[in-house]
Design an enzyme around this catalytic site. Structure first.
Site, PDB file in Angstrom:
ATOM      1  N   ASP A 103       8.555  -4.302  -4.215  1.00 56.57           N
ATOM      2  CA  ASP A 103       9.217  -4.999  -3.100  1.00 56.57           C
ATOM      3  C   ASP A 103      10.657  -4.578  -2.839  1.00 56.57           C
ATOM      4  OD1 ASP A 103      10.147  -6.059  -5.476  1.00 56.57           O
ATOM      5  OD2 ASP A 103      10.271  -8.108  -4.723  1.00 56.57           O
ATOM      6  N   GLU A 104      11.141  -3.516  -3.475  1.00 63.07           N
ATOM      7  CA  GLU A 104      12.505  -3.090  -3.179  1.00 63.07           C
ATOM      8  C   GLU A 104      12.659  -1.595  -3.364  1.00 63.07           C
ATOM      9  OE1 GLU A 104      15.725  -4.204  -5.840  1.00 63.07           O
ATOM     10  OE2 GLU A 104      14.282  -4.800  -7.372  1.00 63.07           O
TER      11      GLU A 104
END
Length: 351
Positions: A103-104
């Site tokens: 997610d990043e």
């Protein structure tokens, strides 16, 4: 001029669940293991956070804080699919993308000419495209280096966008608390507090020699961070160090129960993960045990083959260190680094 984006999806696992089931949007939810199975929270949505729930908290404690919390079993295959979509959008903007997790990611946009080279406009485009195509909101920080971009992405969460221009770096860093610096945990923050240092202005008054004397190699890092300096590049290719699988049991098990019931399916799961990564060469296998008193031990073996026989032998040796009921077991392989593999090939050693 270097321009870095740090993009971070807001409560990613929970966001995917809320996207796919809109009835979950306005109620406290968490993604994690069951309380009965001694699970932990992987992430939670913002309504749940108002109750003090956070990642790595036990599910049992989360339910005590919020009895009406909905705990959802994670679906990592679905999360990986959404992550792949998002990373593909990032790569439409620049090939210089360094994923940190599902997610990043960091993006180096220094040479990007689209949007007249504006980091702000690029970030706005990314946020809009990710939301339009996947239904997930992303918070983005724009800054001259990775350290500041990561801090900026968290500044206006959720659905945030925060920009630190080169001209703003000194003033921004001066007011930054030392607890915001990467690598500064509670213990280091306490040691700095004992030196009457609570922010980067005070930290910046310390000489390099004093910081290195007090904190060793990390003192040099502190010296640079307090001045807004971070020389790390965005790395497109990150070398995998290991492949592993682990399981926390619903109840504590004896060694015989682990060997009879758990090791074979775990080794099978590990083998499947190894196959997905192209059956890489390994230098050693390892096993991790957590006992019922929460002490943890890890033991490695020079055995190349991740077989059930080798892991059983390794488990028995590791269990002797604690000789207690077991609550968690992990199995894995350490991978040869590229230089080690090259040297073996030069000398004719089989990989």
């Amino acid at each position: 001029m270097t321009k870095i984006l740090h993009a971070d999806c807001d409560c990613f696992y929970a966001a995917v669940e809320m996207r796919d089931n809109p009835e979950l949007r306005d109620i406290p939810i968490a993604v994690g293991g069951s309380a009965e199975g001694r699970g932990v929270i992987a992430t939670c949505n913002y309504p749940a956070r108002t109750f003090g729930i956070h990642s790595a908290m036990s599910s049992a404690q989360a339910l005590r804080l919020c009895p009406h919390l909905t705990v959802i079993k994670p679906d990592f295959e679905r999360y990986r699919e959404v992550s792949a979509q998002i990373m593909a959008i990032f790569r439409e903007l620049t090939e210089w993308v360094e994923p940190l997790s599902l997610d990043e990611a960091y993006l180096d946009i220094s040479g990007v000419e689209r949007f007249k080279g504006s980091g702000t406009w690029m970030a706005q485009w990314l946020k809009a495209e990710v939301l339009r195509r996947t239904g997930i909101t992303v918070s983005i920080g724009v800054a001259p280096n990775k350290f500041l971009a990561k801090i900026a992405s968290d500044w206006h969460k959720p659905d945030g966008l925060f920009v630190i221009t080169p001209e703003q770096v000194d003033a921004f860093v001066a007011e930054l608390g030392v607890d915001k610096l990467p690598g500064v945990g509670p213990a280091t923050a306490q040691r700095l507090k004992q030196m009457n240092i609570s922010d980067c202005t005070e930290l910046g008054r310390c000489s390099l020699s004093i910081l290195v004397d007090r904190f060793g190699k990390f003192g040099h890092r502190l010296y640079e961070l307090s001045r807004g300096i971070d020389r790390r590049d965005v790395k497109v290719h990150r070398e995998r160090k290991s492949i592993s699988a682990e399981n926390t049991f619903e109840r504590d098990l004896t060694p015989a129960q682990v060997i009879a019931q758990e090791l074979t399916p775990m080794v099978d799961k590990l083998a499947a993960r190894i196959d997905r990564h192209g059956t890489p060469a390994s230098s050693k296998i390892f096993i991790k045990l957590r006992f019922d008193d929460f002490t943890t031990t890890t033991l490695e073996s020079s055995a190349m083959l991740p077989s059930i026989t080798n892991f059983t032998e390794l488990f028995e040796r590791a269990w002797q260190r604690g000789q207690r009921p077991v609550r968690l077991v992990g199995v894995g392989i350490r991978l040869l680094d590229a230089e080690h593999s090259r040297q073996l090939a030069l000398f004719g050693a089989p990989l």
